[in-house]
Scaffold this active site. Structure first.
Site, short mmCIF file in Angstrom:
data_model
loop_
_atom_site.label_atom_id
_atom_site.label_comp_id
_atom_site.label_asym_id
_atom_site.label_seq_id
_atom_site.Cartn_x
_atom_site.Cartn_y
_atom_site.Cartn_z
CB SER A 69 4.82 4.80 -9.63
OG SER A 69 4.90 4.89 -8.23
N1 SAH Z 1 6.96 1.98 -5.23
C1 SAH Z 1 5.62 1.48 -5.34
C2 SAH Z 1 4.59 2.59 -5.30
C3 SAH Z 1 3.70 2.36 -4.16
S1 SAH Z 1 2.62 3.67 -3.71
C4 SAH Z 1 5.43 0.58 -6.54
O1 SAH Z 1 6.32 0.52 -7.39
O2 SAH Z 1 4.41 -0.12 -6.62
C5 SAH Z 1 3.34 4.18 -2.18
C6 SAH Z 1 3.40 3.17 -1.08
O3 SAH Z 1 3.91 3.84 0.06
C7 SAH Z 1 2.08 2.58 -0.67
O4 SAH Z 1 2.12 1.18 -0.81
C8 SAH Z 1 1.92 2.98 0.80
O5 SAH Z 1 1.31 1.98 1.60
C9 SAH Z 1 3.36 3.21 1.21
N2 SAH Z 1 3.57 4.09 2.36
C10 SAH Z 1 2.91 5.23 2.67
N3 SAH Z 1 3.40 5.75 3.80
C11 SAH Z 1 4.40 4.93 4.22
C12 SAH Z 1 5.28 4.94 5.34
N4 SAH Z 1 5.25 5.87 6.28
N5 SAH Z 1 6.19 3.93 5.44
C13 SAH Z 1 6.25 2.95 4.52
N6 SAH Z 1 5.44 2.88 3.44
C14 SAH Z 1 4.52 3.87 3.30
#
Ligand code: SAH
Length: 226
Positions: A69
């Site tokens: 993010s």
């Molecule tokens: N907090 C992260 C942002 C990652 S983007 C950071 O600081 O890097 C969002 C993430 O949510 C992705 O890696 C995606 O694979 C995950 N995601 C999407 N749907 C999900 C679900 N149902 N359960 C767990 N993770 C999920």
């Protein structure tokens, strides 16, 4: 091109906080949140070939179609949770592990779920390498939350769902807060702040239009939710 420094990034985060105050209701980020952002080396959470962009105030691809993010959004979501040193927190969407590393500086324990196996593995490894001991990463579908450690003082969701998965609000303590982007991929989503009062009633408000990767549900949880 000159690489942006951490100090320049912090300045931009503070400036964006001022500019969005009308939406977010937040005058300024607390020193604890800014210190946590300053402390965590974002460059380690970014793929090697994009390291020169680590301290730009922008999201970056981390592989598997996912992103780390934007630093301002990480600061905003962290601030909205009002983290306390005694808190037990749930994150859905560990991704790179960066948001988890920032939050880990401000709470007692953080449980984070990531659906993509490689990302979950890498995030756990990196957090371990950094000596961050109060975060546990689990690979799986976060739409079922993480019942074993519930209820949580706060819940942060870093992928956009069409609606708030009901299991997550169930796993929130009375008095707790949840920050979650809601909306459809490719459309404007809204970052929501949801509070659960002492009687268990939910109150939400929109904070800011945002763009997150989609919250995915695996087949099994889709069937359970239906
Ligand atoms: N907090 C992260 C942002 C990652 S983007 C950071 O600081 O890097 C969002 C993430 O949510 C992705 O890696 C995606 O694979 C995950 N995601 C999407 N749907 C999900 C679900 N149902 N359960 C767990 N993770 C999920």
């Amino acid at each position: 091109m000159k690489q942006q420094t951490l100090n320049e990034l912090l300045k931009q985060i503070k400036e964006e906080c001022r500019l969005t105050k009308g939406h977010t209701g937040i005058d300024r980020f607390s020193p604890a949140v800014l210190n946590a952002i300053a402390y965590v080396p974002r460059n380690l959470f970014v793929p090697q070939h994009l390291r020169h962009l680590s301290y730009e105030n922008t999201p970056l691809p981390i592989g598997q179609g996912q992103t780390i993010s934007q630093p301002f959004i990480v600061a905003l979501m962290t601030e909205l949770l009002q983290p306390c040193p005694s808190d037990t927190v749930l994150e859905i969407g560990a991704g790179s592990g960066y948001q988890a590393a920032v939050l880990s500086q401000l709470v007692n324990r953080l449980y984070t779920v990531e659906i993509v196996p490689d990302l979950a593995k890498n995030a756990a490894k990196l957090l371990n390498t950094l000596g961050i001991k109060n975060v546990e990463v689990r690979q799986g579908d976060g739409s079922m939350g993480w019942p074993e450690h519930a209820p949580y003082d706060s819940i942060i969701v870093t992928a956009a769902a069409a609606e708030i998965p009901p299991v997550l609000t169930e796993q929130l303590k009375p008095g707790g807060r949840m920050v979650i982007p809601v909306g459809y991929p490719g459309q404007t989503q809204q970052l929501l702040l949801v509070k659960k009062d002492q009687s268990g009633n939910l109150n939400g408000r929109t904070v800011l239009p945002v763009a997150f990767v989609p919250f995915v549900m695996d087949g099994a949880s889709r069937k359970k939710a239906a």
